[in-house]
Scaffold this active site. Sequence first.
Site, mmCIF file in Angstrom:
data_model
loop_
_atom_site.group_PDB
_atom_site.id
_atom_site.type_symbol
_atom_site.label_atom_id
_atom_site.label_comp_id
_atom_site.label_asym_id
_atom_site.label_seq_id
_atom_site.Cartn_x
_atom_site.Cartn_y
_atom_site.Cartn_z
ATOM 1 C CG ASP A 125 15.392 18.186 12.789
ATOM 2 O OD1 ASP A 125 16.614 18.174 13.013
ATOM 3 O OD2 ASP A 125 14.690 19.211 12.884
ATOM 4 C CB ALA A 126 18.120 12.781 14.883
ATOM 5 C CE LYS A 127 18.310 21.024 14.888
ATOM 6 N NZ LYS A 127 16.939 20.539 14.561
ATOM 7 N NE ARG A 128 20.473 10.527 17.108
ATOM 8 C CZ ARG A 128 19.360 10.949 17.726
ATOM 9 N NH1 ARG A 128 19.232 12.218 18.121
ATOM 10 N NH2 ARG A 128 18.373 10.107 17.975
#
Lengths: 301, 301
Positions: free
Chosen positions: A105-108
């Site tokens: 979960d890094a929302k890149r």
Amino acid sequence: MTPLHFADRLSDAVRRCGNAICLGIDPRWESLPRQFRAIAGEPTLAQVADAFAAFSIRVLELARGKVPVVKPQAAFFEGCGPDGMRALQTVLRTATEMGYQTILDAKRGDIASTATAYADAAFAGTPIGGKPLPVWNADSLTVNPYLGRDAIEPFIQTARASQRGLFILVRTSNPGAGMFQDLDVDGVPLYRHVGEAVAKWADESLGSCGYGDLGAVVGATHPTELAELRRLLPRVWFLVPGYGSQGGAAADVAPAFDSQGLGAVINSSRGLTFPYKPDDPAWESAITQAIDRMIADLANR
Amino acid sequence: MTPLHFADRLSDAVRRCGNAICLGIDPRWESLPRQFRAIAGEPTLAQVADAFAAFSIRVLELARGKVPVVKPQAAFFEGCGPDGMRALQTVLRTATEMGYQTILDAKRGDIASTATAYADAAFAGTPIGGKPLPVWNADSLTVNPYLGRDAIEPFIQTARASQRGLFILVRTSNPGAGMFQDLDVDGVPLYRHVGEAVAKWADESLGSCGYGDLGAVVGATHPTELAELRRLLPRVWFLVPGYGSQGGAAADVAPAFDSQGLGAVINSSRGLTFPYKPDDPAWESAITQAIDRMIADLANR
């Protein structure tokens, strides 16, 4: 034989465990059980990172075989700097070795070759001299859609080439999510336009389970919208945050599932990893009980 | 005395150098001058990370005193894993020591305490036992707005508490940016709604230069929109990508500036750091010449 599609591996994991729980790993120093904070003097970030890894691995052991999916939150590991990123790597590797499906979960989100660099890091590895050198090696990654088509396509292509998955932010679980996501575009909110784009992309890579390798993040805190999106996006896996500490209940997430109990994974982070006071010596059984409660709660949805 | 507002430090740096160049640091292994790739056998990610740091620092030395702002792209450092993140830390620290204003281009975005974790890492540090432990310690950070109000406010609050700045994505420079950013909301494109929100937030923290500490990313590849946003957002600093290799020219970025030559920093990454073939021994003078050309080009806008 391990299925080639992320969607199928996810389906298999959910079927095998008999539940669709996603165990969110959001380590916070103040919330860690006391034994992990037993450091002389003020801790360094390297010590905090080691504690995050040790705690996370113990949680993975406690949930092993019970829970199909694990989602480490990159922000808290990044908060410990390079040592934290090493801890994140350890957590992801250990989760994979234990048989979990992993969501980083890094929302890149970025454009062109920059997006490819993030995707390479998330999946098969950074190609140096043609050979990919693994970095996070996650099964899937969360991605922010705001930058548009050529910001998402490198993630899609890289995921497909390495048989991994994506979860694109569509409707997030936070109270202020609607500020832009609910803006009216041709009579429907923006998030529906994003959702429809995700549906089209998902159809390009369908597994034998009937779902695509490209999923959507849809919050549990908006049950009506969840039901609407389930209907509109029948072949898109949903990653559903907001259950538990953010207020979503089993009835709220029920519309996310298809008739076979597939199509959604329900995340809980603090509710599963910190259901105790930091000084409680019985923290391990508190975690086990929280997992069992969530399994029972979702089963009775 | 160093000004307390990021906006004022940015204004001072632009005035002192006499130009508004932002030097983008996007290291790529294949593009590095040969001397940095002189490694026996296949390089490890740690060796690539060391090469990225060494190359970036040499570039910082070449541009020192000439260019006011440096923007490392987190994706390429993340591509080398934890060692790459250590290299990123080294580059940011060195840039600050050399007197540059720094922009960490990480396009972060998440909700509530997760957003705070990213912002703490970017700015004053992660608070452990009340004491902030520095991670990236950048002057400013790029942020993605899609998650809405309570995803942006933690970044704003953390930036303000540590006297740092933000650049929120409004209109990006990529060809597919319009997919969502141009969607029509009440007769104006989505990006204008985002821009107006940014303008309101910027007004909450104005420096004596007349600009706020909260800026916007607005691509050089859409000159008409750049001019329109300059008019609508008169107190918002613009970070303008897309000059040079992405096709934007000096005339295209001219509308981003106010009459004093403030209000915008123009980024160039590959155009300034890789204006040579990897085997060219004269790569250093190629960089110096590229910087001088860009200074002259912007001066004649």
